[in-house]
Design a protein around this motif. Structure first.
Motif, short mmCIF file in Angstrom:
data_model
loop_
_atom_site.label_atom_id
_atom_site.label_comp_id
_atom_site.label_asym_id
_atom_site.label_seq_id
_atom_site.Cartn_x
_atom_site.Cartn_y
_atom_site.Cartn_z
N THR A 199 51.27 19.41 0.90
CA THR A 199 51.53 18.45 1.31
C THR A 199 51.66 18.97 2.68
OG1 THR A 199 54.43 18.64 1.45
CG2 THR A 199 53.51 16.18 0.03
N GLY A 200 51.60 20.33 2.58
CA GLY A 200 50.72 20.92 3.79
C GLY A 200 49.61 21.11 4.11
N LEU A 201 49.88 21.97 5.55
CA LEU A 201 48.55 21.66 6.49
C LEU A 201 47.53 22.51 5.43
CD1 LEU A 201 49.25 22.78 9.77
CD2 LEU A 201 47.82 20.95 9.22
N ALA A 229 55.07 20.15 -4.65
CA ALA A 229 55.99 20.61 -3.64
C ALA A 229 57.48 20.80 -3.67
CB ALA A 229 55.24 19.05 -2.47
N SER A 230 58.28 20.45 -2.49
CA SER A 230 59.42 20.48 -2.70
C SER A 230 59.88 19.46 -3.12
CB SER A 230 60.26 20.64 -1.33
OG SER A 230 60.58 19.09 -0.29
N SER A 231 60.91 19.18 -3.44
CA SER A 231 61.74 17.68 -4.08
C SER A 231 62.06 16.64 -3.38
CB SER A 231 63.11 18.11 -4.35
OG SER A 231 63.88 18.77 -3.30
N GLU A 266 58.18 17.32 -7.48
CA GLU A 266 58.31 18.32 -7.90
C GLU A 266 58.48 20.00 -8.10
OE1 GLU A 266 63.41 18.09 -8.02
OE2 GLU A 266 63.43 20.41 -7.47
N LEU A 267 57.68 20.84 -7.51
CA LEU A 267 57.94 22.06 -7.93
C LEU A 267 59.06 22.27 -9.06
CD1 LEU A 267 55.38 24.42 -8.19
CD2 LEU A 267 56.80 25.74 -6.69
N THR A 268 58.90 22.92 -10.24
CA THR A 268 59.28 23.56 -11.11
C THR A 268 58.57 24.89 -11.83
OG1 THR A 268 59.41 21.83 -13.00
CG2 THR A 268 60.49 21.46 -11.54
N SER A 312 50.07 27.66 -1.39
CA SER A 312 49.98 28.03 0.22
C SER A 312 51.75 26.91 0.49
CB SER A 312 48.89 27.06 0.98
OG SER A 312 49.19 27.55 1.93
N ALA A 313 52.89 27.59 -0.49
CA ALA A 313 54.19 27.09 -0.32
C ALA A 313 54.72 28.51 1.18
CB ALA A 313 54.71 26.48 -1.02
N GLY A 314 54.35 29.10 0.89
CA GLY A 314 55.69 30.36 1.94
C GLY A 314 55.90 31.59 1.15
N ASP A 362 58.48 32.90 -0.25
CA ASP A 362 59.87 32.51 -1.17
C ASP A 362 59.02 32.02 -2.47
OD1 ASP A 362 61.35 34.37 0.52
OD2 ASP A 362 62.18 32.72 1.08
N THR A 363 58.10 30.95 -2.37
CA THR A 363 57.78 29.77 -3.19
C THR A 363 56.70 30.84 -4.16
OG1 THR A 363 58.01 27.78 -1.66
CG2 THR A 363 56.87 27.51 -4.15
N SER A 364 56.45 31.48 -3.24
CA SER A 364 54.94 32.43 -4.22
C SER A 364 55.36 33.64 -5.55
CB SER A 364 53.87 33.18 -3.14
OG SER A 364 53.79 32.17 -2.68
N GLY A 393 51.69 26.82 10.45
CA GLY A 393 51.96 25.85 9.29
C GLY A 393 52.04 24.02 10.40
N GLN A 394 52.67 22.42 9.28
CA GLN A 394 52.62 21.92 9.90
C GLN A 394 54.42 22.27 11.46
OE1 GLN A 394 51.36 19.08 9.62
NE2 GLN A 394 52.48 18.51 11.65
N LYS A 395 55.00 23.18 10.69
CA LYS A 395 55.90 23.47 11.83
C LYS A 395 55.83 23.48 13.24
CE LYS A 395 57.85 27.35 10.18
NZ LYS A 395 56.80 27.82 9.54
P1 A2P Z 1 57.65 19.58 1.62
O1 A2P Z 1 56.17 18.92 1.76
O2 A2P Z 1 57.88 18.87 0.29
O3 A2P Z 1 58.29 20.95 1.93
P2 A2P Z 1 53.50 24.16 6.19
O4 A2P Z 1 52.26 25.18 6.13
O5 A2P Z 1 51.97 23.45 6.69
O6 A2P Z 1 54.86 23.68 6.86
O7 A2P Z 1 53.53 23.61 4.43
C1 A2P Z 1 54.62 24.51 3.63
C2 A2P Z 1 54.36 23.22 1.85
O8 A2P Z 1 55.05 24.02 1.20
C3 A2P Z 1 54.48 21.91 1.61
O9 A2P Z 1 53.20 21.50 0.62
C4 A2P Z 1 56.46 21.92 1.14
O10 A2P Z 1 55.96 20.98 0.74
C5 A2P Z 1 55.66 23.10 0.27
N1 A2P Z 1 57.17 23.36 0.20
C6 A2P Z 1 58.34 24.24 1.14
N2 A2P Z 1 59.27 24.57 0.32
C7 A2P Z 1 59.40 24.97 -0.72
C8 A2P Z 1 59.62 24.97 -2.54
N3 A2P Z 1 61.00 25.36 -1.74
N4 A2P Z 1 58.78 24.22 -3.19
C9 A2P Z 1 57.87 23.90 -3.62
N5 A2P Z 1 56.94 23.30 -2.27
C10 A2P Z 1 57.73 24.19 -1.41
#
Ligand code: A2P
Length: 328
Positions: free
Chosen positions: A11-13, A36-38, A56-58, A71-73, A75-77, A161-163
């Motif tokens: 869902t991110g950029l 993506a996140s919950s 949701e990523l599990t 591409s989710a930051g 910590d997630t990686s 990112g989107q923020k």
């Molecule tokens: P979500 O949209 O559910 O928060 P960007 O770099 O544009 O901000 O995007 C970050 C991406 O990483 C988004 O898709 C976001 O999902 C996802 N993300 C952030 N934290 C987590 C997490 N803990 N688990 C899974 N996906 C995450």
């Protein structure tokens, strides 16, 4: 052959751009998982005319997945890439979490594709500014050698990112808006400072440039600036070559390089801008000049779309290269 692909951070950029690239490049996708996140679970995203539900990523998300584009930051990686790798899923990770790990190749396909052969299931996608820089440096290094590189970057806010995009838009729309942090609208900012006096972006460029080019011998200096523009990164680069060459020869080296378009100044004088690079997968190099007062020294202006070649395109190209090399 079809491959089962997951996008973590769909869902991110960058995640959304990765999805666009899978479609544009006609990659044969078997099962597609959008993770993506919950917060985003249940949302829907279109791919090749079909609607996909975001999950949701599990820890169980990687079952049956051949390639996961992350591409989710960081910590997630850090948490999920090893889980995927254990499952024998190839992870191509856009965060900085694994870039300097000696067991993880850091790859720009035009520059060091052979590093992919030594993968341990986690491949790191370099920093956006490093990617476009090394695409321009590689042909110069191979043809005439490199003594030193001095580079200043001019980076758009979509790299945050989107923020980051939301913050700039909000600050421009409401001149008095402030969330207490430094304003990006109508301003120039640096990335976070680190104890050695460099910003984290500058430190990344030092370390990553060396790792990708496979040498510690090139002297480097970086200054990275964030600009209030939405897309595209530009770089003012000064290179000192080992061998002296003419300006004409330098232009010819750049004209024949892979993944790069050399922009020659014409009668109406044209140079690549960040807007020219938008939606393109290429790195553009223009304003090539030979310095009068320095030996073997050239100035270049290097521009690319940071969400594409600087992130999603490079990641998808790594996946394509691995498929082509029979590594998946
Ligand atoms: P979500 O949209 O559910 O928060 P960007 O770099 O544009 O901000 O995007 C970050 C991406 O990483 C988004 O898709 C976001 O999902 C996802 N993300 C952030 N934290 C987590 C997490 N803990 N688990 C899974 N996906 C995450």
């Amino acid at each position: 052959m079809a491959h089962n692909i997951a996008i973590v951070g769909a869902t991110g950029l960058v995640g959304r751009t990765m999805l666009k690239l899978l479609e544009e490049r006609n990659i044969v996708v078997g099962n597609l998982k959008l993770l993506a996140s919950s917060k985003s679970a249940g949302a829907t995203i279109m791919f090749k005319g079909d609607e996909y539900v975001v999950e949701e990523l599990t820890e169980d998300s990687f079952e049956g997945v051949d390639i996961a584009l992350f591409s989710a930051g960081g910590d997630t990686s850090k948490k999920y890439a090893p889980i995927a790798a254990k499952n024998k899923t190839i992870v191509i990770d856009n965060s900085s979490a694994w870039r300097m790990d000696k067991n993880c190749p850091l790859v720009v396909p035009e520059v060091n594709p052979e590093a992919l052969k030594d993968h341990n299931y986690i491949i790191a996608n370099p920093n956006c500014s490093t990617i476009q820089l090394v695409v321009a440096l590689k042909p110069i290094m191979d043809s005439v050698g490199l003594e030193s590189v001095i580079c200043s970057t001019y980076q758009s806010i979509s790299g945050a990112g989107q923020k980051g995009v939301d913050k700039l838009t909000q600050e421009i729309n409401d001149h008095f808006y402030s969330d207490g942090s430094l304003r990006i609208a109508y301003n120039t900012l640096f990335h976070p400072l680190e104890p050695n006096g460099n910003t984290n972006e500058e430190n990344k460029m030092h370390a990553e440039t060396r790792k990708i080019l496979g040498t510690n011998e090139i002297k480097t200096s970086f200054t990275c600036v964030r600009l209030p523009i939405l897309g595209g990164h530009a770089e003012s680069v000064q290179v000192k070559t080992k061998k002296d060459v003419s300006l004409k020869e330098m232009k010819s080296i750049l004209s024949n390089a892979e993944g790069l378009e050399f922009v020659e100044e014409g009668p109406n004088f044209h140079y690549p801008t960040t807007q020219d690079a938008e939606h393109s997968d290429l790195v553009y190099v223009g304003r090539v000049r030979k310095e009068e007062h320095f030996d073997n020294t050239f100035d270049l202006w290097v521009v690319a779309d940071n969400l594409r070649k600087g992130a999603a395109t490079n990641a998808v190209q790594i996946a394509q290269k691995m498929i082509e090399m029979g590594l998946v």
